[in-house]
Motif scaffolding. Structure first.
Motif, mmCIF file in Angstrom:
data_model
loop_
_atom_site.group_PDB
_atom_site.id
_atom_site.type_symbol
_atom_site.label_atom_id
_atom_site.label_comp_id
_atom_site.label_asym_id
_atom_site.label_seq_id
_atom_site.Cartn_x
_atom_site.Cartn_y
_atom_site.Cartn_z
ATOM 1 N N ARG A 163 0.821 -1.211 0.000
ATOM 2 C CA ARG A 163 0.000 0.000 0.000
ATOM 3 C C ARG A 163 0.850 1.254 0.000
ATOM 4 O O ARG A 163 0.456 2.293 -0.497
ATOM 5 N N LEU A 164 2.017 1.170 0.612
ATOM 6 C CA LEU A 164 2.895 2.345 0.630
ATOM 7 C C LEU A 164 3.142 2.830 -0.789
ATOM 8 O O LEU A 164 2.870 3.971 -1.123
ATOM 9 N N ASP A 165 3.645 1.897 -1.579
ATOM 10 C CA ASP A 165 3.950 2.303 -2.938
ATOM 11 C C ASP A 165 2.691 2.590 -3.724
ATOM 12 O O ASP A 165 2.679 3.438 -4.598
ATOM 13 N N TYR A 166 1.659 1.859 -3.363
ATOM 14 C CA TYR A 166 0.431 2.020 -4.126
ATOM 15 C C TYR A 166 -0.130 3.415 -3.993
ATOM 16 O O TYR A 166 -0.608 3.988 -4.961
ATOM 17 N N PHE A 167 -0.069 3.929 -2.812
ATOM 18 C CA PHE A 167 -0.746 5.200 -2.600
ATOM 19 C C PHE A 167 0.099 6.420 -2.884
ATOM 20 O O PHE A 167 -0.429 7.518 -2.967
ATOM 21 N N GLN A 168 1.369 6.214 -2.994
ATOM 22 C CA GLN A 168 2.187 7.407 -3.190
ATOM 23 C C GLN A 168 1.774 8.250 -4.380
ATOM 24 O O GLN A 168 1.640 9.467 -4.247
ATOM 25 N N PRO A 169 1.549 7.638 -5.516
ATOM 26 C CA PRO A 169 1.149 8.521 -6.619
ATOM 27 C C PRO A 169 -0.153 9.242 -6.345
ATOM 28 O O PRO A 169 -0.335 10.385 -6.771
ATOM 29 N N SER A 170 -1.048 8.606 -5.606
ATOM 30 C CA SER A 170 -2.313 9.290 -5.326
ATOM 31 C C SER A 170 -2.076 10.571 -4.567
ATOM 32 O O SER A 170 -2.646 11.612 -4.864
ATOM 33 N N PHE A 171 -1.224 10.477 -3.578
ATOM 34 C CA PHE A 171 -1.004 11.674 -2.773
ATOM 35 C C PHE A 171 -0.312 12.758 -3.547
ATOM 36 O O PHE A 171 -0.624 13.936 -3.435
ATOM 37 N N GLU A 172 0.643 12.304 -4.338
ATOM 38 C CA GLU A 172 1.308 13.310 -5.164
ATOM 39 C C GLU A 172 0.302 14.051 -6.013
ATOM 40 O O GLU A 172 0.323 15.267 -6.134
ATOM 41 N N SER A 173 -0.556 13.242 -6.602
ATOM 42 C CA SER A 173 -1.534 13.876 -7.481
ATOM 43 C C SER A 173 -2.449 14.823 -6.710
ATOM 44 O O SER A 173 -2.817 15.890 -7.207
ATOM 45 N N LEU A 174 -2.784 14.467 -5.500
ATOM 46 C CA LEU A 174 -3.614 15.350 -4.685
ATOM 47 C C LEU A 174 -2.946 16.699 -4.505
ATOM 48 O O LEU A 174 -3.547 17.750 -4.691
ATOM 49 N N PHE A 216 3.283 14.609 -16.189
ATOM 50 C CA PHE A 216 2.980 13.964 -14.912
ATOM 51 C C PHE A 216 1.687 13.176 -15.007
ATOM 52 O O PHE A 216 1.569 12.081 -14.463
ATOM 53 N N ASN A 223 -0.705 -0.368 -11.026
ATOM 54 C CA ASN A 223 -1.115 -0.670 -9.656
ATOM 55 C C ASN A 223 -2.411 -1.460 -9.624
ATOM 56 O O ASN A 223 -2.570 -2.374 -8.816
#
Lengths: 209, 677
Positions: free
Chosen positions: A146-157, B457, B468
């Motif tokens: 989940r760590l890696d999974y969510f990182q892009p989400s947060f970046e995008s936020l 991006f 994912n």
């Protein structure tokens, strides 16, 4: 998360409504300056709303959907855990049976039953161990991913916020330039408000609070 | 001070008759007297005022300061103006007589404006001051002390005390026209002072009437602007014959107008004003409700605090987002909310409240207009009206003039203020955006991908998200793999053979194992021990009963209860599912996992079996076996169709072995098939 975005959208919509109602007021027909100001405000608000919608869409795509997908794995996981539980129960049951037979005297029928019980036990035990191992392997991996999974989400936020606010800044900056309001501090504005209020009150047709 | 006896006016042309001369002298004398009176009284007036203001007010300490303000209102201003006026008056004394009169006239004209301003306020306030005085009189203690103070300073005040003192300015301003009139009368028509004095007199009279009007307006406004919150009971209590008659006459007037019997007084100017007022008030109310909605939504938005939910994901963008969201919520947005409240919402509320007064007045004016019209009618018919009706006329006129005078200013002010509020709103938004942008940008700088421009991006993001989700799918499938229930009971010895026989005739999907001993009771029922393998021919009996199935045991056929049967599964080898992860990642984009596609469970044609007993091959067709050795059955019968021999393969060798020597066991390696298809 979804509710947050909904609230965001609602906020933006109500801002647009403000300017829309103002525009529809007949006062605008009389006073050209007022009309200009309100029109400018209205365009600004509409653009802001469009940007807000974009931002929300972006968030939807990059955060909410992955979140949902991640969450949908959990039911399967739960089921797998349940099955392991069940296997454990069966294992225990048969184990108890085997032990019971072992404690009895070693007579012929008992031995036969013991042997049979052991035969039954073996596949059950193997099955349980297989399930256990699988879960022990998979679950940490899943959880860790989940760590890696969510990182892009947060970046995008974060980036979505940046984009939105920079647009907002630009639009409202232009608007303030246009409306020709010098930069006052808050106290100054309050004093101006007070002054206007006292002017109003000076008129005798206005009742005193 | 002019010596009135000595100076003679310089007469032009022929010398007048002695009587005329005498009368002229007399009038001049009177003029002098009048002027003197003016100046003297002014002096004493000022003295009295000063006494009031300083001594008495200073000594009336036991009254609260607010009351003192009401009592004496702008007496200081009056003192100032009067002081200057007196000075002017005294200067005129140095000049000649005619000069003096003219100068006095000019002086009055000069001071007209100031007098009006100053006395207007005092007079309008006077009623309230009187009310206060009456209130004091009710309290004997207070009254005595006040009286004592006043008598000490101004002995001639007498028992009325405070009210006597307070009425002095009123008396003065009304005296001016009279004094001036007296001077005017005694000034000869041809004197240069005459026209000036005339103008001055009329000016002062105007001053008085305008003060009166102002006072009336104020009274009327005060009476009607307050929005009274009456309960129903109070309203009912207020209904008496008087109000009823008032209302009915108004109603009848209105009906007459509607019916066209009576012309309605159209006041275009007023109507325009009223219309504008309506727009303005509509604007204000709408804006207020919209801003309220906006603020509510802002509140709702602030309710959701994402930074409190995101737990347990250390490091990296998640944390940054956490702190960003927290900052935004707690600082930027909160500040924005407060400023919005203070600078936009509260002024709007005050504005809305201020609207109530004029609205009420307009409503009342309409009522009074009806009264007025009726009175006018009566006036036309009868020629005279009663006192009350006259009063009604005046009220209407006062209201009307008040509104006409003040509504334009009101509208203008409100519009301006609205504009200001809107501008403030915009500025607030801008500053919020600035603040948020600053924080967000500093956050972005910490992100690993900040140097990538936005569209790239986006693409990167999409790519990653696809990966994912693929990975997630694999996880999901892993978890959904169902290991078969380990209920394969060990076969009864000797039933392998039977199983083979059944297998030859029926598909493996039809094989069932008996879970507990069945004892048949009815005619076609079978008696089967536990663990027996049977093949199901039909899953209902001839009567349609779904719980009795027709089975074949390899030898016998009959019915058994369906509840005691359980599907018997063969051991099936399966590909081991590949897990997708490789070992080390350089960056956190995971390489795509191997696609794991479970196939639909098909019935395999090979079975994994194990040799139970060792077997020694006696011919080339046969194969040697060791106990426990896994073999692969190629055919379950030999060339002649004899099921006692099976063609097996072991380690690449093929040969026949007795079927009895083989047993099926579950594979020791984990396997299974997926529930999802």
């Amino acid at each position: 998360m979804k509710k947050s975005t909904d609230a965001d959208l609602a906020m933006s919509k109500s801002a647009v409504k403000i300017s829309l109602d103002l525009l529809s007021n007949p006062l605008c027909e009389q006073d050209q300056d007022f009309l200009d100001m309100v029109t400018a405000l209205d365009t600004a608000m509409k653009r802001m709303d469009a940007f807000n919608q974009e931002k929300v869409n972006q968030i939807q795509k990059t955060v909410i959907e992955p979140l949902k997908k991640f969450g949908s794995v959990f039911p399967s996981l739960n089921m797998a855990v349940k099955r392991r539980e069940q296997a454990l129960q069966d294992y225990r049951r048969l184990q108890a049976k085997v032990e019971k037979y072992e404690e009895k005297e070693k007579t012929g029928p008992v031995l036969a039953k013991l042997h049979q019980a052991r035969e039954e036990l073996r596949p059950v035990r193997e099955d349980f161990e297989a399930k256990n191992k699988q879960l022990l392997d998979e679950m940490p991996r899943f959880y860790g991913s989940r760590l890696d999974y969510f990182q892009p989400s947060f970046e995008s936020l974060i980036r979505a916020q940046v984009v939105y606010y920079s647009e907002m800044h630009k639009i409202f900056g232009d608007l303030t330039q246009q409306l020709d309001q010098p930069g006052h501090s808050d106290e100054q504005r309050e004093r101006e408000n007070e002054a206007k209020l006292s002017e109003l009150r000076a008129l005798s047709i206005v009742a005193d609070d | 001070m002019a010596d009135f006896g000595a100076d003679e006016p310089s007469c032009t042309s022929e010398s007048p008759e002695p009587e005329e001369r005498a009368s002229e002298d007399r009038s001049l004398l009177h003029q002098r007297l009048a002027i003197r009176e003016l100046i003297d009284t002014e002096v004493s007036y000022l003295h009295m005022l000063r006494l009031c203001a300083s001594d008495i007010r200073g000594r009336l300490q036991q009254l609260p300061p607010g009351d003192l303000d009401v009592l004496f209102s702008n007496i200081d201003d009056i003192i100032q103006v009067s002081g200057r006026f007196l000075q002017g008056l005294q200067e005129t004394a140095c000049h000649g007589e005619e000069e003096q009169a003219r100068l006095i006239g000019n002086l009055f004209l000069e001071f007209q404006e100031e007098f009006e301003q100053v006395y207007k306020i005092y007079c309008a306030n006077y009623d309230q001051a009187l009310l206060l005085v009456k209130a004091y009189q009710k309290d004997p203690e207070l009254q005595k002390s006040i009286q004592g103070i006043i008598e000490a300073a101004v002995p001639q005040a007498g028992p009325s005390g405070l009210s006597f003192l307070l009425v002095i300015p009123l008396q003065r301003i009304t005296k001016f026209p009279l004094l001036l009139q007296k001077i005017l009368e005694n000034t000869p028509m041809d004197a240069s002072a005459h026209p000036v004095l005339q103008r001055a007199t009329s000016a002062l009279q105007d001053v008085n009437s305008s003060i009166n009007e102002y006072k009336m307006r104020k009274e009327v406004a005060l009476k009607y602007t307050k929005v009274e919150q009456l309960s129903l009971r109070e309203r009912l209590a207020r209904i008496n014959t008087h109000t009823l008659s008032k209302k009915t006459t108004r109603l009848s007037q209105l009906l007459k107008q509607e019916a066209g019997l009576v012309p309605r007084t159209e006041d275009k100017e007023f109507d325009d004003l009223e219309e504008r007022f309506q727009w303005v008030s509509l604007c204000v109310t709408e804006l207020k409700s919209n801003v309220a909605a906006y603020m509510d939504n802002l509140e709702a938005f602030l309710c959701f605090r994402p930074h409190e939910w995101i737990v347990d994901i250390p490091g990296g963008p998640a944390e940054q987002y956490c702190s960003l969201a927290k900052d935004l919520h707690l600082e930027a947005l909160l500040q924005f909310k407060q400023r919005l409240k203070g600078l936009v919402w509260e002024p709007l509320c005050s504005l809305a409240r201020a609207l109530a007064g004029p609205r009420n007045l307009i409503k009342k004016r309409l009522d009074k207009l009806l009264d007025f019209e009726r009175v006018e009618e009566k006036l036309l018919d009868v020629g005279s009206v009663t006192y009350e009706e006259q009063a009604a006329r005046h009220t209407y006129q006062a209201l009307n003039s008040l509104l006409v005078a003040e509504l334009p200013r009101f509208n203008q002010l409100v519009t301006q203020w609205l504009g200001q509020i809107l501008r403030t709103f915009v500025v607030l938004q801008k500053e919020l955006a600035e603040e948020a942008l600053r924080r967000a940008e500093s956050s972005v700088a910490l992100l690993p991908h900040h140097h990538i421009p936005e569209p790239d991006f986006q693409k990167l993001l999409e790519h990653t998200l696809d990966q994912n989700s693929g990975q997630l799918r694999s996880f999901q499938e892993n978890f959904e793999k169902v290991l078969p229930p380990p209920t394969t009971q060990p076969l009864l010895p000797g039933s392998e053979y039977q199983l083979q026989a059944l297998l030859t005739r029926y598909a493996p999907g039809k094989l069932y194992q008996v879970t507990s001993n069945i004892s048949g009771t009815a005619t076609l029922d079978l008696t089967l021990p536990r663990g027996q393998i049977v093949a199901v021919l039909q899953n209902k009996d001839t009567k349609g009963n779904n719980s009795r199935w027709l089975v074949d045991t390899g030898g016998h056929r009959g019915y058994v209860p369906a509840g005691k049967l359980q599907p018997y599964h063969h051991t099936l080898p399966r590909e081991r599912e590949l897990r997708g992860q490789t070992g080390v990642h350089e960056d956190y984009w995971l390489p795509p996992p191997e696609p794991t596609q479970p196939s639909v469970p098909t019935v395999p044609t090979t079975a994994q079996v194990v040799a139970v007993y060792p077997f020694v091959a006696r011919s080339t067709h046969e194969l040697s076996l060791q106990a426990g050795q896994p073999v692969t059955i190629l055919e379950a019968q030999d060339k002649k169709g004899n099921p006692e021999w099976s063609l097996v393969e072991v380690n690449g060798h093929r040969g026949y072995v007795p079927s009895n020597f083989l047993a099926r066991t579950p594979s020791p390696t984990p396997w299974g098939w997926s529930l999802s298809s």
